[in-house]
Design a protein around this motif. Structure first.
Motif, PDB file in Angstrom:
ATOM      1  N   ALA A 142       0.832  -1.201   0.000  1.00  0.00           N
ATOM      2  CA  ALA A 142       0.000   0.000   0.000  1.00  0.00           C
ATOM      3  C   ALA A 142       0.871   1.256   0.000  1.00  0.00           C
ATOM      4  O   ALA A 142       0.534   2.262  -0.640  1.00  0.00           O
ATOM      5  N   GLY A 143       1.999   1.207   0.731  1.00  0.00           N
ATOM      6  CA  GLY A 143       2.892   2.366   0.774  1.00  0.00           C
ATOM      7  C   GLY A 143       3.509   2.672  -0.571  1.00  0.00           C
ATOM      8  O   GLY A 143       3.641   3.838  -0.963  1.00  0.00           O
ATOM      9  N   VAL A 144       3.916   1.647  -1.311  1.00  0.00           N
ATOM     10  CA  VAL A 144       4.492   1.851  -2.645  1.00  0.00           C
ATOM     11  C   VAL A 144       3.458   2.470  -3.581  1.00  0.00           C
ATOM     12  O   VAL A 144       3.751   3.411  -4.333  1.00  0.00           O
ATOM     13  N   ILE A 145       2.234   1.954  -3.548  1.00  0.00           N
ATOM     14  CA  ILE A 145       1.180   2.500  -4.409  1.00  0.00           C
ATOM     15  C   ILE A 145       0.868   3.946  -4.033  1.00  0.00           C
ATOM     16  O   ILE A 145       0.706   4.811  -4.897  1.00  0.00           O
ATOM     17  N   ALA A 146       0.803   4.230  -2.716  1.00  0.00           N
ATOM     18  CA  ALA A 146       0.520   5.600  -2.271  1.00  0.00           C
ATOM     19  C   ALA A 146       1.644   6.550  -2.685  1.00  0.00           C
ATOM     20  O   ALA A 146       1.387   7.685  -3.106  1.00  0.00           O
ATOM     21  N   PHE A 147       2.892   6.098  -2.593  1.00  0.00           N
ATOM     22  CA  PHE A 147       4.030   6.932  -2.985  1.00  0.00           C
ATOM     23  C   PHE A 147       3.993   7.257  -4.475  1.00  0.00           C
ATOM     24  O   PHE A 147       4.211   8.398  -4.888  1.00  0.00           O
ATOM     25  N   LEU A 148       3.707   6.250  -5.285  1.00  0.00           N
ATOM     26  CA  LEU A 148       3.627   6.473  -6.731  1.00  0.00           C
ATOM     27  C   LEU A 148       2.492   7.429  -7.081  1.00  0.00           C
ATOM     28  O   LEU A 148       2.633   8.276  -7.970  1.00  0.00           O
ATOM     29  N   PHE A 149       1.377   7.306  -6.368  1.00  0.00           N
ATOM     30  CA  PHE A 149       0.257   8.192  -6.660  1.00  0.00           C
ATOM     31  C   PHE A 149       0.573   9.627  -6.234  1.00  0.00           C
ATOM     32  O   PHE A 149       0.165  10.578  -6.895  1.00  0.00           O
ATOM     33  N   CYS A 150       1.307   9.797  -5.131  1.00  0.00           N
ATOM     34  CA  CYS A 150       1.734  11.146  -4.716  1.00  0.00           C
ATOM     35  C   CYS A 150       2.642  11.778  -5.756  1.00  0.00           C
ATOM     36  O   CYS A 150       2.549  12.981  -6.034  1.00  0.00           O
ATOM     37  N   LEU A 151       3.524  10.971  -6.342  1.00  0.00           N
ATOM     38  CA  LEU A 151       4.372  11.482  -7.423  1.00  0.00           C
ATOM     39  C   LEU A 151       3.523  11.914  -8.618  1.00  0.00           C
ATOM     40  O   LEU A 151       3.807  12.931  -9.261  1.00  0.00           O
ATOM     41  N   LEU A 152       2.495  11.131  -8.917  1.00  0.00           N
ATOM     42  CA  LEU A 152       1.604  11.477 -10.022  1.00  0.00           C
ATOM     43  C   LEU A 152       0.899  12.803  -9.760  1.00  0.00           C
ATOM     44  O   LEU A 152       0.809  13.667 -10.646  1.00  0.00           O
ATOM     45  N   ILE A 153       0.383  13.000  -8.537  1.00  0.00           N
ATOM     46  CA  ILE A 153      -0.311  14.243  -8.193  1.00  0.00           C
ATOM     47  C   ILE A 153       0.647  15.425  -8.268  1.00  0.00           C
ATOM     48  O   ILE A 153       0.311  16.489  -8.813  1.00  0.00           O
ATOM     49  N   ALA A 154       1.872  15.246  -7.739  1.00  0.00           N
ATOM     50  CA  ALA A 154       2.853  16.338  -7.780  1.00  0.00           C
ATOM     51  C   ALA A 154       3.192  16.704  -9.218  1.00  0.00           C
ATOM     52  O   ALA A 154       3.288  17.889  -9.573  1.00  0.00           O
ATOM     53  N   GLY A 155       3.377  15.693 -10.065  1.00  0.00           N
ATOM     54  CA  GLY A 155       3.682  15.970 -11.468  1.00  0.00           C
ATOM     55  C   GLY A 155       2.523  16.630 -12.188  1.00  0.00           C
ATOM     56  O   GLY A 155       2.721  17.527 -13.007  1.00  0.00           O
ATOM     57  N   ALA A 156       1.291  16.193 -11.859  1.00  0.00           N
ATOM     58  CA  ALA A 156       0.111  16.778 -12.504  1.00  0.00           C
ATOM     59  C   ALA A 156      -0.093  18.235 -12.119  1.00  0.00           C
ATOM     60  O   ALA A 156      -0.766  18.976 -12.832  1.00  0.00           O
ATOM     61  N   TYR A 157       0.486  18.652 -10.989  1.00  0.00           N
ATOM     62  CA  TYR A 157       0.336  20.047 -10.561  1.00  0.00           C
ATOM     63  C   TYR A 157       1.525  20.909 -10.980  1.00  0.00           C
ATOM     64  O   TYR A 157       1.354  21.950 -11.618  1.00  0.00           O
ATOM     65  N   PHE A 158       2.731  20.480 -10.636  1.00  0.00           N
ATOM     66  CA  PHE A 158       3.899  21.337 -10.830  1.00  0.00           C
ATOM     67  C   PHE A 158       4.325  21.461 -12.290  1.00  0.00           C
ATOM     68  O   PHE A 158       4.778  22.530 -12.716  1.00  0.00           O
ATOM     69  N   MET A 191      -6.758  19.279  -8.569  1.00  0.00           N
ATOM     70  CA  MET A 191      -6.206  18.721  -7.346  1.00  0.00           C
ATOM     71  C   MET A 191      -7.289  18.077  -6.481  1.00  0.00           C
ATOM     72  O   MET A 191      -7.059  17.034  -5.854  1.00  0.00           O
ATOM     73  N   THR A 192      -8.466  18.666  -6.440  1.00  0.00           N
ATOM     74  CA  THR A 192      -9.569  18.072  -5.679  1.00  0.00           C
ATOM     75  C   THR A 192      -9.972  16.726  -6.265  1.00  0.00           C
ATOM     76  O   THR A 192     -10.166  15.741  -5.534  1.00  0.00           O
ATOM     77  N   SER A 193     -10.072  16.680  -7.595  1.00  0.00           N
ATOM     78  CA  SER A 193     -10.441  15.421  -8.254  1.00  0.00           C
ATOM     79  C   SER A 193      -9.379  14.355  -8.024  1.00  0.00           C
ATOM     80  O   SER A 193      -9.699  13.198  -7.696  1.00  0.00           O
ATOM     81  N   LEU A 194      -8.106  14.742  -8.170  1.00  0.00           N
ATOM     82  CA  LEU A 194      -7.036  13.769  -7.954  1.00  0.00           C
ATOM     83  C   LEU A 194      -6.973  13.321  -6.496  1.00  0.00           C
ATOM     84  O   LEU A 194      -6.661  12.160  -6.207  1.00  0.00           O
ATOM     85  N   GLY A 195      -7.262  14.242  -5.557  1.00  0.00           N
ATOM     86  CA  GLY A 195      -7.256  13.879  -4.150  1.00  0.00           C
ATOM     87  C   GLY A 195      -8.330  12.852  -3.816  1.00  0.00           C
ATOM     88  O   GLY A 195      -8.075  11.879  -3.092  1.00  0.00           O
ATOM     89  N   ILE A 196      -9.534  13.064  -4.362  1.00  0.00           N
ATOM     90  CA  ILE A 196     -10.630  12.117  -4.120  1.00  0.00           C
ATOM     91  C   ILE A 196     -10.311  10.760  -4.738  1.00  0.00           C
ATOM     92  O   ILE A 196     -10.490   9.704  -4.112  1.00  0.00           O
ATOM     93  N   ILE A 197      -9.810  10.799  -5.978  1.00  0.00           N
ATOM     94  CA  ILE A 197      -9.437   9.548  -6.639  1.00  0.00           C
ATOM     95  C   ILE A 197      -8.307   8.857  -5.873  1.00  0.00           C
ATOM     96  O   ILE A 197      -8.279   7.631  -5.741  1.00  0.00           O
ATOM     97  N   GLY A 198      -7.369   9.671  -5.351  1.00  0.00           N
ATOM     98  CA  GLY A 198      -6.254   9.105  -4.599  1.00  0.00           C
ATOM     99  C   GLY A 198      -6.705   8.383  -3.346  1.00  0.00           C
ATOM    100  O   GLY A 198      -6.188   7.307  -3.021  1.00  0.00           O
ATOM    101  N   LEU A 199      -7.665   8.972  -2.627  1.00  0.00           N
ATOM    102  CA  LEU A 199      -8.183   8.310  -1.419  1.00  0.00           C
ATOM    103  C   LEU A 199      -8.859   6.998  -1.763  1.00  0.00           C
ATOM    104  O   LEU A 199      -8.692   5.981  -1.062  1.00  0.00           O
ATOM    105  N   LEU A 200      -9.634   7.001  -2.859  1.00  0.00           N
ATOM    106  CA  LEU A 200     -10.291   5.762  -3.281  1.00  0.00           C
ATOM    107  C   LEU A 200      -9.269   4.710  -3.694  1.00  0.00           C
ATOM    108  O   LEU A 200      -9.404   3.519  -3.365  1.00  0.00           O
TER     109      LEU A 200
END
Length: 216
Positions: free
Chosen positions: A14-30, A187-196
């Motif tokens: 779960a940690g690896v998947i969460a880390f990869l998704f955080c990288l995706l969110i950061a890339g989608a924003y920055f 970011m809101t959409s990605l955050g909701i999808i990320g939690l799911l």
């Protein structure tokens, strides 16, 4: 013992998947934000060059509905380079109206004297004289040629350069509220999808960990 091992495997997956998704969110924003700043710098720098060359892009001379600026006085404007006199083809003389047309972007400028006081502005300024002076002072304090500044309830991108018609500075502003709203929605959409996805990855990791430990 087996329960602890099961928990470790689940947390690891779960940690690896969460880390990869955080990288995706950061890339989608920055990455889009950096590209937007680069494009805005290029766009405002080009407008500054047009103004310093004596041209008058039509967007600066469409009065803002709330606070019409003090449009510069002087000789008739030069036409834009490589274009015949008059507004460019397809450029509306007034703001577009109707539900199918978004409001035009808020872009304006202020010309400063050597003391940092406003000497002239475009007609598209959406502020009173005191508010504009405060905004300009906020830009001067940043000591940067371009960047982002928060003012009142809005976000503005600015470009700061030398004047060519007189000693002083030229500051151009572009309202970023529309772009910020897009980023917030993203970011809101990605955050909701990320939690799911995090919840799904937890149960998936737990299932895989149990399958992996079944032979044991």
């Amino acid at each position: 013992m087996f329960r602890k091992l099961l928990l470790k495997l689940t947390l690891l997956n779960a940690g690896v998947i969460a880390f990869l998704f955080c990288l995706l969110i950061a890339g989608a924003y920055f990455v889009p934000e950096r590209d937007l700043h680069r494009r805005s710098t290029f766009f405002l720098a080009k407008l500054a060059a047009e103004l310093n060359a004596g041209h008058r892009p039509p967007m600066f001379y469409r009065p803002h509905a709330d606070h019409p600026g003090a449009e510069e006085k002087g000789p008739p404007p030069k036409p834009l380079a490589d274009l015949p006199p008059g507004p460019p083809p397809g450029m509306p003389l007034g703001p577009m109206e109707g539900d199918d047309f978004p409001p035009p972007p808020i872009i304006f400028y202020a010309k400063l004297d050597t003391n940092g006081n406003i000497a002239a502005t475009s007609a598209s300024v959406p502020f009173s004289a005191d508010e504009l002076q405060e905004l300009v002072q906020n830009v001067i304090k940043k000591s940067a040629q371009s960047g982002q500044v928060e003012f009142l309830t809005s976000t503005y991108f600015f470009y700061y350069t030398e004047r060519q018609d007189a000693p002083g500075k030229l500051v151009l502003f572009q309202n970023f509220d529309r772009e910020q709203e897009v980023f917030r929605t993203l970011m809101t959409s990605l955050g909701i999808i990320g939690l799911l996805c995090l919840l799904a990855s937890w149960y998936g990791s737990l299932f895989l960990a149990r399958r992996a430990m079944a032979p044991i």
